[in-house]
Design a protein around this motif. Structure first.
Motif, PDB file in Angstrom:
ATOM      1  N   ASP A 304       0.804  -1.225   0.000  1.00  0.00           N
ATOM      2  CA  ASP A 304       0.000   0.000   0.000  1.00  0.00           C
ATOM      3  C   ASP A 304       0.836   1.273   0.000  1.00  0.00           C
ATOM      4  OD1 ASP A 304      -2.332  -1.455   0.017  1.00  0.00           O
ATOM      5  OD2 ASP A 304      -2.433  -1.546   2.195  1.00  0.00           O
ATOM      6  N   MET A 305       1.994   1.227   0.682  1.00  0.00           N
ATOM      7  CA  MET A 305       2.799   2.441   0.782  1.00  0.00           C
ATOM      8  C   MET A 305       3.854   2.531  -0.318  1.00  0.00           C
ATOM      9  SD  MET A 305       3.183   2.813   4.937  1.00  0.00           S
ATOM     10  CE  MET A 305       4.029   4.395   4.795  1.00  0.00           C
ATOM     11  N   LEU A 306       4.602   1.447  -0.540  1.00  0.00           N
ATOM     12  CA  LEU A 306       5.634   1.454  -1.579  1.00  0.00           C
ATOM     13  C   LEU A 306       5.089   1.074  -2.951  1.00  0.00           C
ATOM     14  CD1 LEU A 306       8.671  -0.159   0.309  1.00  0.00           C
ATOM     15  CD2 LEU A 306       8.038   2.257   0.101  1.00  0.00           C
ATOM     16  N   ASN A 307       3.859   0.568  -2.968  1.00  0.00           N
ATOM     17  CA  ASN A 307       3.192   0.186  -4.219  1.00  0.00           C
ATOM     18  C   ASN A 307       3.926  -0.927  -4.960  1.00  0.00           C
ATOM     19  OD1 ASN A 307       0.945   0.494  -5.896  1.00  0.00           O
ATOM     20  ND2 ASN A 307       2.039   1.834  -7.313  1.00  0.00           N
ATOM     21  N   TRP A 308       4.580  -1.823  -4.220  1.00  0.00           N
ATOM     22  CA  TRP A 308       5.203  -3.004  -4.822  1.00  0.00           C
ATOM     23  C   TRP A 308       4.173  -4.115  -4.870  1.00  0.00           C
ATOM     24  CZ3 TRP A 308      10.478  -3.211  -1.709  1.00  0.00           C
ATOM     25  CH2 TRP A 308      11.235  -2.073  -2.041  1.00  0.00           C
ATOM     26  N   GLN A 309       3.519  -4.259  -6.002  1.00  0.00           N
ATOM     27  CA  GLN A 309       2.388  -5.175  -6.086  1.00  0.00           C
ATOM     28  C   GLN A 309       2.662  -6.436  -6.900  1.00  0.00           C
ATOM     29  OE1 GLN A 309      -1.311  -3.369  -7.105  1.00  0.00           O
ATOM     30  NE2 GLN A 309      -0.989  -1.564  -5.829  1.00  0.00           N
ATOM     31  N   ALA A 310       3.638  -6.396  -7.787  1.00  0.00           N
ATOM     32  CA  ALA A 310       3.851  -7.527  -8.697  1.00  0.00           C
ATOM     33  C   ALA A 310       4.144  -8.819  -7.928  1.00  0.00           C
ATOM     34  CB  ALA A 310       4.989  -7.212  -9.657  1.00  0.00           C
ATOM     35  N   TRP A 311       5.007  -8.749  -6.904  1.00  0.00           N
ATOM     36  CA  TRP A 311       5.365  -9.945  -6.147  1.00  0.00           C
ATOM     37  C   TRP A 311       4.180 -10.477  -5.349  1.00  0.00           C
ATOM     38  CZ3 TRP A 311       4.913 -10.355  -0.853  1.00  0.00           C
ATOM     39  CH2 TRP A 311       4.633  -9.164  -0.169  1.00  0.00           C
ATOM     40  N   ALA A 312       3.242  -9.580  -4.998  1.00  0.00           N
ATOM     41  CA  ALA A 312       2.115  -9.949  -4.130  1.00  0.00           C
ATOM     42  C   ALA A 312       0.978 -10.611  -4.887  1.00  0.00           C
ATOM     43  CB  ALA A 312       1.590  -8.708  -3.410  1.00  0.00           C
ATOM     44  N   LYS A 313       0.892 -10.375  -6.196  1.00  0.00           N
ATOM     45  CA  LYS A 313      -0.239 -10.890  -6.974  1.00  0.00           C
ATOM     46  C   LYS A 313      -0.361 -12.413  -6.914  1.00  0.00           C
ATOM     47  CE  LYS A 313      -3.739  -9.808  -9.607  1.00  0.00           C
ATOM     48  NZ  LYS A 313      -3.552  -9.100 -10.890  1.00  0.00           N
ATOM     49  N   PRO A 314       0.745 -13.186  -7.053  1.00  0.00           N
ATOM     50  CA  PRO A 314       0.601 -14.642  -6.950  1.00  0.00           C
ATOM     51  C   PRO A 314       0.023 -15.099  -5.607  1.00  0.00           C
ATOM     52  CG  PRO A 314       2.705 -14.089  -7.930  1.00  0.00           C
ATOM     53  CD  PRO A 314       2.120 -12.804  -7.441  1.00  0.00           C
ATOM     54  N   PHE A 315       0.413 -14.414  -4.528  1.00  0.00           N
ATOM     55  CA  PHE A 315      -0.149 -14.765  -3.221  1.00  0.00           C
ATOM     56  C   PHE A 315      -1.618 -14.352  -3.125  1.00  0.00           C
ATOM     57  CE2 PHE A 315       4.417 -14.372  -1.936  1.00  0.00           C
ATOM     58  CZ  PHE A 315       4.602 -15.706  -1.597  1.00  0.00           C
ATOM     59  N   ALA A 316      -1.941 -13.194  -3.712  1.00  0.00           N
ATOM     60  CA  ALA A 316      -3.331 -12.731  -3.689  1.00  0.00           C
ATOM     61  C   ALA A 316      -4.241 -13.699  -4.424  1.00  0.00           C
ATOM     62  CB  ALA A 316      -3.437 -11.335  -4.301  1.00  0.00           C
ATOM     63  N   ILE A 317      -3.733 -14.310  -5.487  1.00  0.00           N
ATOM     64  CA  ILE A 317      -4.523 -15.298  -6.233  1.00  0.00           C
ATOM     65  C   ILE A 317      -4.866 -16.480  -5.334  1.00  0.00           C
ATOM     66  CG2 ILE A 317      -4.352 -17.019  -8.084  1.00  0.00           C
ATOM     67  CD1 ILE A 317      -2.892 -14.878  -9.739  1.00  0.00           C
ATOM     68  N   ILE A 318      -3.927 -16.884  -4.480  1.00  0.00           N
ATOM     69  CA  ILE A 318      -4.218 -17.939  -3.503  1.00  0.00           C
ATOM     70  C   ILE A 318      -5.250 -17.446  -2.497  1.00  0.00           C
ATOM     71  CG2 ILE A 318      -3.256 -19.414  -1.690  1.00  0.00           C
ATOM     72  CD1 ILE A 318      -0.558 -19.257  -3.128  1.00  0.00           C
ATOM     73  N   GLY A 319      -5.067 -16.219  -2.016  1.00  0.00           N
ATOM     74  CA  GLY A 319      -5.952 -15.675  -0.983  1.00  0.00           C
ATOM     75  C   GLY A 319      -7.382 -15.487  -1.431  1.00  0.00           C
ATOM     76  N   MET A 320      -7.601 -15.301  -2.748  1.00  0.00           N
ATOM     77  CA  MET A 320      -8.952 -15.066  -3.247  1.00  0.00           C
ATOM     78  C   MET A 320      -9.811 -16.322  -3.207  1.00  0.00           C
ATOM     79  SD  MET A 320      -9.222 -11.872  -3.999  1.00  0.00           S
ATOM     80  CE  MET A 320     -10.585 -11.720  -5.136  1.00  0.00           C
ATOM     81  N   ASN A 321      -9.192 -17.498  -3.169  1.00  0.00           N
ATOM     82  CA  ASN A 321      -9.931 -18.761  -3.088  1.00  0.00           C
ATOM     83  C   ASN A 321      -9.334 -19.659  -2.004  1.00  0.00           C
ATOM     84  OD1 ASN A 321     -12.250 -19.173  -4.962  1.00  0.00           O
ATOM     85  ND2 ASN A 321     -10.754 -18.540  -6.502  1.00  0.00           N
TER      86      ASN A 321
END
Length: 382
Positions: A304-321
């Motif tokens: 949210d602060m540094l806006n480094w999102q690319a590395w987080a997307k694979p984990f977010a895909i897990i978190g969504m399901n």
């Protein structure tokens, strides 16, 4: 025009914040999909003691104490509370029709998670026709459902100050029960594996079977009091994030203060009341909430602060399901699939590389399934 720009900014900020929470939830789930064995495999390959130490952290504690693997479950519960704190509002602000829908959803979610937990435990034990005495009714999913349900009821029906009082009341009431409540040889401050007051409650009041026929079930009845506190603390953290969303540096500072203070307090009180996952002691609540908030602060800072999102997307895909893939770890024989697809490659390798690549292939197959669901906007929520 200005209003439209502000609406876009608000929507973007909300999306980023949800990404950080989903990413942390996915990171949490990542370790129980099979990744917990990666350090043991790396130790076999390299012989470096640092990997052996890390591998030991990927095992649950036998009784008293704490490892990072013990954090997975309470972190998930706290994050469910964070989501509740970000979104929920008093039930009185809804119309009668909306209130009815809210209640229906809450009861349905609780019942469904309890049922899915039984399925995860392989259902009817001896098979259908069911022997109801051979079912393990309590579960990880059931505990998540109960903690969320209680937290939702408190959020909907009580003011924040009252919720704080209730949370503190549960905390000290559970401590008092562990320290003083006794029945025969059970309890009275006995926190051993066989004669805690939790063991008496589970053996006397819990229907069906206990996990591995142990004296106390790790998802037993009385320890739900501890996990409810984790969820409620998550609610307060969610409210803090919502109220301080426009002053990110202040929010980060407060998250760090809360995390370090809670973690330190838990360990300071450990000599008086040991940190114990199975009993989910109040000190275990403090230690796990402290670590959970610190991880949340880290993800908030990076995403949210540094806006480094690319590395987080694979984990977010897990978190969504997260719920469906958690069920998949019990209902799908992923090892068989890995062996069927990559067995020829694996058997040609040394033991260490075989163990490591088996984990990599297993995680990859699960992630590809989740990525396909994400791409097709298939989100299974409970």
């Amino acid at each position: 025009m200005t209003e439209n720009v502000q609406a876009v900014v608000d929507k973007t900020n909300k999306s980023k914040r949800l990404l950080s929470i989903d990413a942390l939830r996915g990171f949490d789930m990542f370790w129980i999909l099979g990744a917990e064995g990666v350090f043991a495999a790396l130790f076999l390959i390299t012989g470096l003691s640092v990997f052996n130490v890390a591998a030991e952290q990927m095992l649950h504690t036998t009784w008293h104490g704490f490892t990072m693997y013990d954090l997975i479950f309470p972190l998930f519960i706290l994050l469910s509370g964070v989501s509740l704190g970000l979104a929920a509002k008093p039930i009185s602000l809804y119309s009668a029709v909306e209130r009815k829908a809210k209640y229906r959803h809450a009861y349905k979610r609780l019942c469904l998670l309890v049922l899915l937990g039984i399925v995860y435990n392989h259902g009817w034990g001896t098979g259908i026709p069911a022997d109801f005495g051979e079912i393990r009714y309590v579960s990880v999913l059931g505990r998540i459902g109960l903690a969320w349900f209680v937290a939702a009821m408190l959020v909907w029906h009580f003011k924040t100050k009252t919720q704080l009082y209730i949370t503190a009341g549960i905390f000290f009431a559970y401590w008092f029960i562990l320290a003083f409540a006794s029945v025969g040889d059970f309890g009275g401050g006995n926190l051993g594996a066989n004669f805690s007051i939790n063991a008496w409650v589970d053996q006397t009041m819990l229907p069906g079977i206990r996990y591995q026929d142990s004296a106390v079930d790790p998802e037993g009845l009385l320890s739900n009091l501890g996990s409810i506190i984790n969820c409620l603390i998550g609610v307060f953290i969610g409210r803090l994030m919502k109220s301080q969303k426009d002053i990110s540096t202040v929010l980060l500072r407060n998250l760090l203060i809360i995390g370090f203070f809670t973690l330190s307090l838990g360990w300071l009180l450990d000599p008086v009341l040991p940190v114990n996952k199975t009993l989910w002691t109040p000190t275990f609540v403090l230690v796990t909430c402290g670590w959970s908030v610190l991880f949340l602060a880290l993800f908030y800072w990076l995403i949210d602060m540094l806006n480094w999102q690319a590395w987080a997307k694979p984990f977010a895909i897990i978190g969504m399901n997260s719920i469906i893939i958690y069920l998949g770890t019990a209902l799908v024989n992923w090892k068989y699939i890995v062996d069927s697809l990559f067995g020829g490659i694996l058997t040609s390798l040394s033991d260490g590389w075989q163990a490591l690549l088996a984990i990599v292939f297993l995680l990859l197959l699960q992630w590809l399934l989740l990525a396909w669901m994400y791409r097709n906007k298939i989100f299974i929520k409970v």
